[in-house]
Design a protein around this motif. Structure first.
Motif, PDB file in Angstrom:
ATOM      1  N   LYS B 282      19.289  25.334 -13.630  1.00 35.18           N
ATOM      2  CA  LYS B 282      18.769  26.701 -13.727  1.00 35.18           C
ATOM      3  C   LYS B 282      19.428  27.653 -12.727  1.00 35.18           C
ATOM      4  N   LYS B 283      19.958  27.101 -11.666  1.00 29.87           N
ATOM      5  CA  LYS B 283      20.614  27.944 -10.655  1.00 29.87           C
ATOM      6  C   LYS B 283      21.902  28.539 -11.191  1.00 29.87           C
ATOM      7  N   HIS B 284      22.507  27.875 -12.178  1.00 31.83           N
ATOM      8  CA  HIS B 284      23.762  28.364 -12.739  1.00 31.83           C
ATOM      9  C   HIS B 284      23.460  29.252 -13.951  1.00 31.83           C
ATOM     10  N   PRO B 285      24.233  30.361 -14.124  1.00 27.19           N
ATOM     11  CA  PRO B 285      23.956  31.262 -15.259  1.00 27.19           C
ATOM     12  C   PRO B 285      23.950  30.547 -16.617  1.00 27.19           C
ATOM     13  N   LEU B 286      24.794  29.521 -16.782  1.00 27.83           N
ATOM     14  CA  LEU B 286      24.842  28.824 -18.077  1.00 27.83           C
ATOM     15  C   LEU B 286      23.581  28.005 -18.335  1.00 27.83           C
ATOM     16  N   GLY B 287      22.844  27.732 -17.254  1.00 25.67           N
ATOM     17  CA  GLY B 287      21.668  26.877 -17.413  1.00 25.67           C
ATOM     18  C   GLY B 287      20.366  27.607 -17.142  1.00 25.67           C
ATOM     19  N   LYS B 288      20.417  28.929 -17.167  1.00 26.59           N
ATOM     20  CA  LYS B 288      19.210  29.648 -16.741  1.00 26.59           C
ATOM     21  C   LYS B 288      18.023  29.400 -17.680  1.00 26.59           C
ATOM     22  N   ARG B 289      18.333  28.998 -18.932  1.00 24.18           N
ATOM     23  CA  ARG B 289      17.221  28.687 -19.844  1.00 24.18           C
ATOM     24  C   ARG B 289      17.055  27.166 -20.029  1.00 24.18           C
ATOM     25  N   ALA B 290      17.619  26.407 -19.111  1.00 23.65           N
ATOM     26  CA  ALA B 290      17.518  24.940 -19.225  1.00 23.65           C
ATOM     27  C   ALA B 290      16.059  24.510 -19.297  1.00 23.65           C
ATOM     28  N   SER B 291      15.826  23.422 -20.004  1.00 25.48           N
ATOM     29  CA  SER B 291      14.448  22.975 -20.175  1.00 25.48           C
ATOM     30  C   SER B 291      14.415  21.467 -20.429  1.00 25.48           C
ATOM     31  N   VAL B 292      13.364  20.837 -19.952  1.00 27.95           N
ATOM     32  CA  VAL B 292      13.123  19.447 -20.330  1.00 27.95           C
ATOM     33  C   VAL B 292      12.530  19.491 -21.730  1.00 27.95           C
ATOM     34  N   ILE B 293      13.155  18.802 -22.679  1.00 33.22           N
ATOM     35  CA  ILE B 293      12.670  18.920 -24.062  1.00 33.22           C
ATOM     36  C   ILE B 293      12.040  17.639 -24.605  1.00 33.22           C
ATOM     37  N   GLY B 294      12.152  16.560 -23.871  1.00 32.36           N
ATOM     38  CA  GLY B 294      11.555  15.333 -24.401  1.00 32.36           C
ATOM     39  C   GLY B 294      11.882  14.139 -23.546  1.00 32.36           C
ATOM     40  N   SER B 295      11.644  12.956 -24.091  1.00 28.99           N
ATOM     41  CA  SER B 295      11.848  11.749 -23.302  1.00 28.99           C
ATOM     42  C   SER B 295      12.283  10.576 -24.176  1.00 28.99           C
ATOM     43  N   VAL B 296      12.731   9.558 -23.480  1.00 23.20           N
ATOM     44  CA  VAL B 296      13.192   8.337 -24.136  1.00 23.20           C
ATOM     45  C   VAL B 296      12.050   7.335 -24.132  1.00 23.20           C
ATOM     46  N   THR B 297      11.878   6.650 -25.240  1.00 21.55           N
ATOM     47  CA  THR B 297      10.785   5.681 -25.335  1.00 21.55           C
ATOM     48  C   THR B 297      11.311   4.352 -25.867  1.00 21.55           C
ATOM     49  N   GLY B 298      10.600   3.300 -25.528  1.00 24.61           N
ATOM     50  CA  GLY B 298      10.975   1.982 -26.031  1.00 24.61           C
ATOM     51  C   GLY B 298      10.466   1.772 -27.444  1.00 24.61           C
ATOM     52  N   GLU B 299       9.557   2.670 -27.878  1.00 24.07           N
ATOM     53  CA  GLU B 299       9.021   2.534 -29.232  1.00 24.07           C
ATOM     54  C   GLU B 299      10.002   3.105 -30.252  1.00 24.07           C
ATOM     55  N   HIS B 300       9.790   2.753 -31.484  1.00 23.00           N
ATOM     56  CA  HIS B 300      10.629   3.175 -32.618  1.00 23.00           C
ATOM     57  C   HIS B 300      12.126   3.312 -32.287  1.00 23.00           C
ATOM     58  N   PRO B 301      12.767   2.206 -31.823  1.00 26.36           N
ATOM     59  CA  PRO B 301      14.200   2.293 -31.508  1.00 26.36           C
ATOM     60  C   PRO B 301      15.017   2.764 -32.708  1.00 26.36           C
ATOM     61  N   GLY B 302      15.980   3.624 -32.415  1.00 27.93           N
ATOM     62  CA  GLY B 302      16.854   4.135 -33.476  1.00 27.93           C
ATOM     63  C   GLY B 302      16.350   5.425 -34.101  1.00 27.93           C
ATOM     64  N   TYR B 303      15.106   5.809 -33.796  1.00 33.08           N
ATOM     65  CA  TYR B 303      14.549   7.007 -34.421  1.00 33.08           C
ATOM     66  C   TYR B 303      14.294   8.121 -33.405  1.00 33.08           C
ATOM     67  N   VAL B 304      14.529   9.355 -33.865  1.00 30.97           N
ATOM     68  CA  VAL B 304      14.214  10.530 -33.056  1.00 30.97           C
ATOM     69  C   VAL B 304      13.078  11.268 -33.739  1.00 30.97           C
ATOM     70  N   GLY B 305      12.022  11.538 -33.004  1.00 31.05           N
ATOM     71  CA  GLY B 305      10.891  12.276 -33.566  1.00 31.05           C
ATOM     72  C   GLY B 305      10.749  13.613 -32.878  1.00 31.05           C
ATOM     73  N   ILE B 306      10.283  14.603 -33.635  1.00 29.85           N
ATOM     74  CA  ILE B 306      10.022  15.906 -33.020  1.00 29.85           C
ATOM     75  C   ILE B 306       8.560  16.263 -33.242  1.00 29.85           C
ATOM     76  N   HIS B 307       7.868  16.608 -32.158  1.00 34.50           N
ATOM     77  CA  HIS B 307       6.507  17.133 -32.266  1.00 34.50           C
ATOM     78  C   HIS B 307       6.657  18.612 -32.547  1.00 34.50           C
ATOM     79  N   THR B 308       6.252  19.027 -33.731  1.00 31.43           N
ATOM     80  CA  THR B 308       6.545  20.391 -34.168  1.00 31.43           C
ATOM     81  C   THR B 308       5.594  21.387 -33.531  1.00 31.43           C
ATOM     82  N   ALA B 309       5.944  22.662 -33.676  1.00 30.98           N
ATOM     83  CA  ALA B 309       5.104  23.723 -33.131  1.00 30.98           C
ATOM     84  C   ALA B 309       3.723  23.698 -33.772  1.00 30.98           C
ATOM     85  N   SER B 310       3.617  23.101 -34.960  1.00 32.92           N
ATOM     86  CA  SER B 310       2.322  23.028 -35.651  1.00 32.92           C
ATOM     87  C   SER B 310       1.480  21.855 -35.175  1.00 32.92           C
ATOM     88  N   GLY B 311       2.085  20.972 -34.382  1.00 32.80           N
ATOM     89  CA  GLY B 311       1.328  19.825 -33.910  1.00 32.80           C
ATOM     90  C   GLY B 311       1.544  18.581 -34.755  1.00 32.80           C
TER      91      GLY B 311
END
Lengths: 363, 328
Positions: B282-311
């Protein structure tokens, strides 16, 4: 938890409490199909609420013979085919538009009908064929460019007109006792043009609960709550929950445009066959713009690829994952039928967003 | 006869198939992984990329700045400082010389800002119709510094996914221009990431990084999940969306998770150091909107899930081929 999530969670809870028996709802429109998947709404429906996708993806309902005609036009010397992006990868019997483009044929992606006419204006040595597909949403803009081209005497502009009408196909589905729909989520964009009255036969003659819905998560959840309420009360009707865009009488200007250029004609739908008066045919006075006549080609009766069940999926009789080809033999990289190709196709949506149910977030 | 289509070059699953087919002809070759660049003995990092963009000039950059940023970023995300560049120019007969000079000037500007030296090159002029105006190829060479072990194999459950800027801005800008849409505030994010990434390299918990180019953020996450055999979950509301990008994608029926960025990196970092990484970015102009967006889990290997804005929750997938606009 943010506000949107709280509101959706409440609606989900309401749906769960209200749905005390199995209810089968069809979302007619491909944009709804994708919106429901993309927003993860399926994970919020009660198990007894079954949502099936309907015939509302323009590419998917385009008949095999019609696709073949579009592909064969691309092979004619001097012809430029202009069409919507979704059409490119649909496999015809022998080739697809994207393959034809790779072989050096002139196939261009447009996002609106007037871009096709613009190509004809700018490149007078090319004969432009606009492959026009879609329902009442895209038919008015096709009509408008046909009128412009006719007025300008634009000799190098033609249209392969494959437009289809939504109410007749709903009639065919509603009359089919094997489909047994309790409710319909009516298409938002089409209803903006048609208004509400063309759907009244659905509750009145067939007892089907109906709601016109917008495309946001709340719009869709509210529409589902509405149809479930109609079913519980035993009083099916056509409700509009998209009142900011849909008027009772629809958009008269757009309908006038359609009427001036098109007249009802029989039309072939993939999987549903030939349905009477379910297409928009070009009126005689615009026949000079008809690509079929100008280039002397015809639309043949062609069978769909072997084993492909797109027709059954479009009618809501089969879930995408129930098709023997789904996933292994037919997937977005190597599609067999149009429902796996189009970004709004139900097979593609089931594959992309849930692997047909085979993934950690069960739907 | 099977022929190549545009989709084979779009960075999705068709591209993967094509690359596997090519690699299959080089049995026993030393391409060990499918990361953004190769690490040779003594920490030498090398990458090559071809640039074919229509239009050649776009809001936020041009093919000149793109061809340096793109290759330099491929080195940077593996922790290698970009040092040298080799440049191949293929231009079409009739291409305006002034335009070529302009693009070279803009390429030179990025090089000088990063301290990259142009060390060799090649020019070819082909007959009209044999190239779409101008194709550029850059081979970038750099050296690994403090952090030599960055790579997908380091990812493990509990790690955190950080995104340095809004995804999909470059792709949306190009799509809008290609399909004739004018959108206020829409601009490519074309930028060299090294100055920001350099600051993150001392972090010991840094696992791996990727710039979210062809195929977008969705493709990066899916490839991580598949190759590291872990699961990933992200939250739609934590992604720093660019409003103009999202509206172009809505209009054209494209998925912003599948649109390319040219100055946007996804980073996997240990949970312990996630806050430090975020602060540094965030200190650098290119990263001023940087954000933590998620995490790595041992569950469901091979799959990426998104929790949507609707829940709700759904799967994130890779795009297949060319992203094509929908009908209505």
């Amino acid at each position: 938890m943010n506000e949107t999530r709280e509101r959706i969670a409440l609606l989900s809870k309401a749906l769960d409490l209200m749905t005390d028996r199995p209810i089968r709802v069809m979302e007619v429109c491909g944009t709804h199909t994708v919106s429901i998947f993309r927003q993860g709404l399926r994970s919020l429906f009660p198990p007894s609420l079954e949502l099936v996708s309907g015939p509302g993806c323009p590419v998917c309902v385009t008949d095999q013979g019609e696709i073949d005609a579009a592909v064969s036009l691309a092979g004619i010397k001097g012809v430029t085919v202009a069409t919507y992006g979704d059409m490119l990868r649909v496999p015809g019997s022998g080739s697809s538009l994207v393959n034809e483009r790779a072989l050096g044929r002139d196939v261009r992606v447009i996002t609106s009908a007037d871009q096709a006419l613009e190509i004809a204006r700018n490149e007078k040595t090319r004969l432009v064929v606009f492959v026009a597909v879609g329902f009442e949403t895209t038919a008015p803009s096709t009509a408008s460019v046909i009128l412009d081209a006719h007025r300008e005497g634009r000799g190098n502009f033609t249209v392969l007109n494959l437009h289809k009408a939504v109410p007749p196909v709903l009639e065919a589905l509603a009359s089919d006792k094997n489909i047994a729909l309790d409710a319909l989520l009516l298409p938002g964009h089409v209803s903006v043009i048609l208004g509400l009255s063309p759907y009244r036969f659905l509750p009145e003659d067939h007892g089907i609960a109906c709601a016109v819905a917008g495309f946001g998560a709340e719009d869709i959840m509210l529409a589902l709550v509405e149809v479930v309420r109609q079913i519980r009360e035993g009083r099916p009707r056509v409700a509009s929950l998209y009142s900011q865009a849909v008027r009772e009488e629809g958009n008269c200007l757009a309908r006038d445009l359609i009427d001036r250029v098109f007249e009802p004609c029989d039309s072939s739908w993939r999987g549903l066959g030939n349905l009477p008066l379910s297409g928009y045919g070009l009126r005689e006075e615009y026949s000079s713009i008809d690509a079929l006549k100008r280039l002397e080609i015809s639309i043949n009766d062609t069978s769909p690829p072997s084993g492909c069940s797109c027709g059954e999926v479009l009618k809501g009789k089969m879930l995408p994952r129930e098709c023997a080809l789904f996933g292994r033999l037919c997937n977005p990289s190597h599609p067999v039928g149009p429902c796996m190709v189009s970004s709004e196709g139900s097979c593609a949506a089931h594959f992309r967003f849930s692997r047909g149910g085979d993934h950690p977030w069960k739907h | 006869m099977e022929t190549l289509t545009i989709g084979h070059g779009a960075g999705g699953s068709l591209t993967q198939e094509l690359v596997s087919m090519i690699l299959g002809r080089f049995p026993g070759n030393p391409v060990r992984d499918r990361e953004d660049c190769a690490i040779l003995p003594e920490g030498i990092a090398v990458t090559i990329d071809g640039y074919t963009v229509t239009p050649l000039t776009f809001e936020g950059g041009d093919i000149g700045s793109l061809c340096i940023c793109g290759s330099a970023n491929d080195l940077s995300v593996r922790g290698a400082k970009p040092l040298y560049i080799a440049l191949g120019v293929i231009a079409e007969e009739g291409f305006p010389l002034g335009d070529l000079i302009r693009f070279m000037t803009s390429a030179a500007g990025v090089c000088s800002a990063l301290g990259i030296e142009l060390v060799t090159g090649d020019t070819k002029i082909v007959p009209r119709g044999q190239a779409d105006g101008l194709f550029l190829t850059t081979c970038a060479i750099g050296r690994i510094g403090t952090h030599s072990g960055l790579g997908t194999s380091n990812i493990s459950p509990g790690d955190v996914i950080l995104l340095t800027s809004p995804p999909g801005m470059h792709g949306a800008t190009i799509a809008a221009s290609r399909y004739g849409l004018k959108v206020e505030g829409l601009s490519s994010d074309c930028a060299a990431l090294w100055p920001m990434i350099e600051k993150l390299l001392p972090l010991e918990g840094l696992r791996c990084m990727r710039d979210c180019t062809r195929g977008g953020l969705g493709t990066v996450l899916c490839e991580w999940a598949e190759s590291a055999d872990i699961g990933i979950e992200i939250d739609e509301t934590l992604i720093p969306w660019d409003e103009a990008t999202v509206s172009v994608c809505d209009l054209l029926g494209l998925d912003p998770l599948h649109m390319a960025g040219e100055g946007c990196a996804a980073i996997v970092i240990s949970q312990e150091e996630a806050a430090d990484a975020l602060e540094l970015a965030k200190k650098h102009p290119l990263g001023k909107r940087a954000s933590v967006i998620g995490s790595v889990t041992g569950e469901h290997p091979g799959y990426v899930g998104i929790h949507t804005a609707s829940g709700g929750t759904r799967l994130v997938d890779k795009p297949v081929g060319e992203e094509l606009p929908r009908i209505c």
